[in-house]
Every structure is written in structure tokens, then in C-alpha cells.
Scaffold this motif. Sequence first.
Motif, PDB file in Angstrom:
ATOM      1  N   ASN A  78      20.147  -6.413 -13.738  1.00  0.00           N
ATOM      2  CA  ASN A  78      19.448  -5.187 -13.386  1.00  0.00           C
ATOM      3  C   ASN A  78      18.024  -5.232 -13.926  1.00  0.00           C
ATOM      4  N   LYS A  79      17.052  -5.163 -13.015  1.00  0.00           N
ATOM      5  CA  LYS A  79      15.639  -5.082 -13.389  1.00  0.00           C
ATOM      6  C   LYS A  79      15.232  -3.626 -13.250  1.00  0.00           C
ATOM      7  N   LYS A  80      14.856  -3.011 -14.361  1.00  0.00           N
ATOM      8  CA  LYS A  80      14.531  -1.581 -14.365  1.00  0.00           C
ATOM      9  C   LYS A  80      13.067  -1.347 -14.011  1.00  0.00           C
ATOM     10  N   CYS A  85      15.340  -4.175  -9.262  1.00  0.00           N
ATOM     11  CA  CYS A  85      16.377  -4.563  -8.313  1.00  0.00           C
ATOM     12  C   CYS A  85      17.683  -4.785  -9.074  1.00  0.00           C
ATOM     13  N   THR A  86      18.749  -4.802  -8.340  1.00  0.00           N
ATOM     14  CA  THR A  86      20.067  -5.035  -8.910  1.00  0.00           C
ATOM     15  C   THR A  86      20.750  -6.125  -8.104  1.00  0.00           C
ATOM     16  N   TYR A 111      15.289  -8.507 -17.214  1.00  0.00           N
ATOM     17  CA  TYR A 111      16.556  -8.082 -16.626  1.00  0.00           C
ATOM     18  C   TYR A 111      17.565  -7.796 -17.734  1.00  0.00           C
ATOM     19  N   TYR A 112      18.488  -6.900 -17.420  1.00  0.00           N
ATOM     20  CA  TYR A 112      19.562  -6.544 -18.336  1.00  0.00           C
ATOM     21  C   TYR A 112      20.886  -6.902 -17.682  1.00  0.00           C
ATOM     22  N   ILE A 113      21.858  -7.323 -18.494  1.00  0.00           N
ATOM     23  CA  ILE A 113      23.162  -7.705 -17.967  1.00  0.00           C
ATOM     24  C   ILE A 113      24.139  -6.559 -18.167  1.00  0.00           C
ATOM     25  N   ASN A 114      24.794  -6.187 -17.078  1.00  0.00           N
ATOM     26  CA  ASN A 114      25.881  -5.213 -17.106  1.00  0.00           C
ATOM     27  C   ASN A 114      27.133  -5.938 -16.617  1.00  0.00           C
TER      28      ASN A 114
END
Length: 137
Positions: A78-80, A85-86, A111-114
Motif C-alpha cells: 500500500n502506497k499512501k 496505489c494498492t 510502501y507499507y505491507i498489510n
Amino acid sequence: MRKILKQIFVSGILISGVYCVTVSAKSLGKFTFDIDRAVYGNTGYSIEAKDTWTTSTANGIRYSDGKKVTKSYQIQLNKKGIGGCTKWSPKMSADGDSHKADFGKLSKGTYYINVSNADYQSGLVYFHIKGGGHIRQ
């Protein structure tokens, strides 16, 4: 004759060195998770505009007795913010084996990892998924 063989040998090494290309993937970081439904990461990973993938291993574990159960999970990058974008991975099996998820070429950014439980349905959750992996380019 010896001088000619030496020149051929040296030329061969130089030519081999020119044509020998090493391709290696860079690990951008390690992540771990232990989820019922989902976990939302707070560590940012700096991604270049290159092909990106994760490798991960996880197990489904039943709460009642600690036995392994095969369940599914998904990883999300997830790019905030503006231009965010996701990208979702396909479902991956929490079966103790290593799995690879390709995200393709992403735009440069943080980016963040979910991670989410792909088998979650409303109501009581009788298992959790525990694992970890690496994000690579």
C-alpha cells in the motif's frame, strides 16, 4: 607456443568477464505477522520503480489445540498519499511452504505491507496465521 597459450587464456578470461552478468535480488526488508483477520504495517519500505515481489512462509494454527491447519492469506503493498496505489498478492497457502507473490513494476515511493486472512468470514475465528517473509526487488 607458451606465450600464445597464455594470451589465449588471458583473452578468454577477459571475454568471460565481459559476458558474465550476475543478477541478484535485493531484499528491502523482512516482515512478520500473526493475524486473526488482518494486520496493517507501520514500517515503510522504500521501493524503486522496478519489479517487486515478496517471498513468505506461514502456518495456520488452531487456537483450541495449537495444531496446524491449512488456510489462506494475502499480502498487500500500500502506497499512501497522492498517487498512492494498492497491490494485492494472489491467495497464498499458510501451509509451512515458501510462496512467492509478484507485484510487477511499482512506482517509486514508500510502501507499507498489510496482511489479511483470506479465509476470514464474519463471526468466530478459530485459527490464526503466523508467518513472515521478505520484500524484494
